[in-house]
Design a protein around this motif. Structure first.
Motif, PDB file in Angstrom:
ATOM      1  N   PRO A   1      39.838  44.872  27.896  1.00 22.02           N
ATOM      2  CA  PRO A   1      40.813  43.782  28.058  1.00 22.02           C
ATOM      3  C   PRO A   1      42.194  44.191  27.580  1.00 22.02           C
ATOM      4  O   PRO A   1      42.343  44.919  26.604  1.00 22.02           O
ATOM      5  CB  PRO A   1      40.228  42.662  27.187  1.00 22.02           C
ATOM      6  N   ASP A   2      43.214  43.726  28.295  1.00 29.55           N
ATOM      7  CA  ASP A   2      44.609  43.995  27.966  1.00 29.55           C
ATOM      8  C   ASP A   2      45.223  42.678  27.486  1.00 29.55           C
ATOM      9  O   ASP A   2      45.385  41.753  28.271  1.00 29.55           O
ATOM     10  CB  ASP A   2      45.339  44.518  29.197  1.00 29.55           C
ATOM     11  N   PHE A   3      45.542  42.607  26.204  1.00 26.51           N
ATOM     12  CA  PHE A   3      46.037  41.363  25.614  1.00 26.51           C
ATOM     13  C   PHE A   3      47.557  41.254  25.611  1.00 26.51           C
ATOM     14  O   PHE A   3      48.099  40.251  25.158  1.00 26.51           O
ATOM     15  CB  PHE A   3      45.529  41.234  24.175  1.00 26.51           C
ATOM     16  N   ARG A   4      48.263  42.265  26.094  1.00 24.23           N
ATOM     17  CA  ARG A   4      49.714  42.291  25.943  1.00 24.23           C
ATOM     18  C   ARG A   4      50.390  41.112  26.649  1.00 24.23           C
ATOM     19  O   ARG A   4      51.268  40.464  26.085  1.00 24.23           O
ATOM     20  CB  ARG A   4      50.270  43.611  26.473  1.00 24.23           C
ATOM     21  N   HIS A   5      50.011  40.847  27.879  1.00 21.65           N
ATOM     22  CA  HIS A   5      50.677  39.789  28.638  1.00 21.65           C
ATOM     23  C   HIS A   5      50.353  38.414  28.049  1.00 21.65           C
ATOM     24  O   HIS A   5      51.231  37.546  27.978  1.00 21.65           O
ATOM     25  CB  HIS A   5      50.273  39.856  30.105  1.00 21.65           C
TER      26      HIS A   5
ATOM     27  N   PRO B   1      44.940  36.667  34.550  1.00 22.45           N
ATOM     28  CA  PRO B   1      44.136  37.695  35.220  1.00 22.45           C
ATOM     29  C   PRO B   1      44.267  39.020  34.483  1.00 22.45           C
ATOM     30  O   PRO B   1      45.110  39.158  33.594  1.00 22.45           O
ATOM     31  CB  PRO B   1      44.777  37.762  36.608  1.00 22.45           C
ATOM     32  N   PRO B   2      43.458  40.013  34.844  1.00 21.42           N
ATOM     33  CA  PRO B   2      43.676  41.350  34.275  1.00 21.42           C
ATOM     34  C   PRO B   2      45.050  41.877  34.704  1.00 21.42           C
ATOM     35  O   PRO B   2      45.473  41.683  35.841  1.00 21.42           O
ATOM     36  CB  PRO B   2      42.548  42.184  34.891  1.00 21.42           C
TER      37      PRO B   2
ATOM     38  N   PRO C   1      38.627  37.731  25.159  1.00 20.60           N
ATOM     39  CA  PRO C   1      38.429  38.773  26.173  1.00 20.60           C
ATOM     40  C   PRO C   1      37.440  38.304  27.233  1.00 20.60           C
ATOM     41  O   PRO C   1      36.239  38.511  27.140  1.00 20.60           O
ATOM     42  CB  PRO C   1      37.869  39.941  25.362  1.00 20.60           C
ATOM     43  N   GLY C   2      37.929  37.649  28.241  1.00 18.90           N
ATOM     44  CA  GLY C   2      37.110  37.036  29.274  1.00 18.90           C
ATOM     45  C   GLY C   2      37.636  35.643  29.555  1.00 18.90           C
ATOM     46  O   GLY C   2      37.891  34.878  28.611  1.00 18.90           O
ATOM     47  N   ALA C   3      37.827  35.324  30.830  1.00 19.38           N
ATOM     48  CA  ALA C   3      38.405  34.030  31.188  1.00 19.38           C
ATOM     49  C   ALA C   3      37.446  32.897  30.868  1.00 19.38           C
ATOM     50  O   ALA C   3      36.225  33.066  30.877  1.00 19.38           O
ATOM     51  CB  ALA C   3      38.756  34.019  32.681  1.00 19.38           C
ATOM     52  N   ASN C   4      37.994  31.735  30.561  1.00 15.43           N
ATOM     53  CA  ASN C   4      37.216  30.516  30.348  1.00 15.43           C
ATOM     54  C   ASN C   4      37.633  29.514  31.417  1.00 15.43           C
ATOM     55  O   ASN C   4      38.618  28.795  31.254  1.00 15.43           O
ATOM     56  CB  ASN C   4      37.455  29.969  28.941  1.00 15.43           C
ATOM     57  N   LEU C   5      36.883  29.505  32.511  1.00 17.50           N
ATOM     58  CA  LEU C   5      37.240  28.771  33.713  1.00 17.50           C
ATOM     59  C   LEU C   5      36.087  27.892  34.178  1.00 17.50           C
ATOM     60  O   LEU C   5      34.921  28.132  33.838  1.00 17.50           O
ATOM     61  CB  LEU C   5      37.567  29.758  34.848  1.00 17.50           C
TER      62      LEU C   5
ATOM     63  N   ILE D   1      43.756  30.319  24.862  1.00 15.51           N
ATOM     64  CA  ILE D   1      44.254  31.413  25.699  1.00 15.51           C
ATOM     65  C   ILE D   1      43.158  32.452  25.903  1.00 15.51           C
ATOM     66  O   ILE D   1      42.551  32.930  24.937  1.00 15.51           O
ATOM     67  CB  ILE D   1      45.498  32.083  25.081  1.00 15.51           C
ATOM     68  N   SER D   2      42.929  32.808  27.160  1.00 16.42           N
ATOM     69  CA  SER D   2      41.904  33.789  27.514  1.00 16.42           C
ATOM     70  C   SER D   2      42.439  34.719  28.594  1.00 16.42           C
ATOM     71  O   SER D   2      43.332  34.355  29.354  1.00 16.42           O
ATOM     72  CB  SER D   2      40.636  33.085  28.024  1.00 16.42           C
ATOM     73  N   VAL D   3      41.848  35.915  28.665  1.00 17.69           N
ATOM     74  CA  VAL D   3      42.242  36.915  29.660  1.00 17.69           C
ATOM     75  C   VAL D   3      40.993  37.375  30.396  1.00 17.69           C
ATOM     76  O   VAL D   3      40.011  37.787  29.755  1.00 17.69           O
ATOM     77  CB  VAL D   3      42.923  38.124  28.994  1.00 17.69           C
ATOM     78  N   GLU D   4      41.019  37.297  31.720  1.00 16.88           N
ATOM     79  CA  GLU D   4      39.919  37.856  32.502  1.00 16.88           C
ATOM     80  C   GLU D   4      39.908  39.371  32.300  1.00 16.88           C
ATOM     81  O   GLU D   4      40.961  40.014  32.312  1.00 16.88           O
ATOM     82  CB  GLU D   4      40.083  37.504  33.979  1.00 16.88           C
TER      83      GLU D   4
END
Length: 242
Positions: free
Chosen positions: A129-133, A161-162, A91-95, A121-124
């Motif tokens: 956080p929405d993990f579906r995509h 992205p979100p 939950p949070g991008a790793n960039l 795999i990370s999601v901004e």
């Protein structure tokens, strides 16, 4: 096909559970830290024994870091070498610079050291956080055999992205222009300021640019810290040491 799942947030975190559900059609084996290890990077739990606790069929919690989880899974717990390791969903991008500190990326990197294809795999996040995509993308990547296209010894760092991404872009890690500011407390102590994406030194083509424009980012990471040719001045200096 055997897939090892790991994260840096803990065995009970929703991002990991979403990943397990998305890959329910595969043979999966989950080995994750007992608690949060965000920012652990490539660290190891060297100063206390590692306890391994069953948490259901094919699920184990380890009192160690994400890298400890991968090491002990490959060496002691798995019935055979996995076909793929997936770390996340964070939950949070790793960039950008942050890939060096990320326990999520570190777990995938550890697998790649041993020539096991690995994906982080990370999601901004924007609110909850929405993990579906991300979970759906992970399932499609496995179904289509994307892991077979990962160069040996490399790691795929995937960030979304979100919300729903506009698409995916192949990117390179950016380098931030400045550090996240510290917060000074009345007692003289410091804490890191609120997380936000920083601007980059690069003008385009980075993982950060992709996320800020609403696209998902996939970067191919070479984990090895390779030696570069030394400047002549350094060679001359070394000759004077002994």
């Amino acid at each position: 096909m055997l897939v090892l799942l790991v994260n840096d947030d803990g065995i009970h975190e929703p991002g990991l559970l979403a990943l397990e559900q998305a890959l329910s059609g595969c043979e999966t084996f989950t080995v994750a830290p007992m608690g949060h290890c965000s920012g652990a990077g490539m660290s190891l739990g060297l100063y206390a024994p590692l306890s391994v606790m069953p948490c259901g069929p094919g699920r184990y919690a380890v009192t160690g870091t994400p890298v400890d989880c991968v090491k002990i899974a490959l060496a002691e717990l798995l019935p055979r070498t996995p076909d793929l390791v997936i770390s996340g969903i964070n939950p949070g991008a790793n960039l950008g610079n942050n890939i060096w500190y990320s326990g999520t990326v570190a777990a995938a990197t550890e697998a790649s050291f041993w020539n096991v294809p690995a994906i982080a795999i990370s999601v901004e996040r924007s609110g909850e956080p929405d993990f579906r995509h991300a979970a759906g993308l992970a399932g499609r990547m496995v179904d289509r055999g994307v892991h077979r296209a990962i160069p040996v010894g490399m790691t795929l760092n995937v960030n979304l992205p979100p919300g729903a991404p506009l698409g995916l872009k192949l990117t390179r890690p950016g380098s931030f222009q400045r550090e996240v500011p510290f917060i000074r407390h009345p007692d003289g102590s410091f804490s890191y300021g609120p997380y936000e994406l920083q601007g980059t030194r690069e003008s385009g083509g980075t993982d950060v640019h992709a996320i800020l424009s609403g696209y998902g980012s996939i970067s191919v990471l070479r984990p090895a810290r390779e030696a570069m040719p030394a400047p002549r001045e350094l060679e001359d200096w070394c000759l004077t040491l002994f």
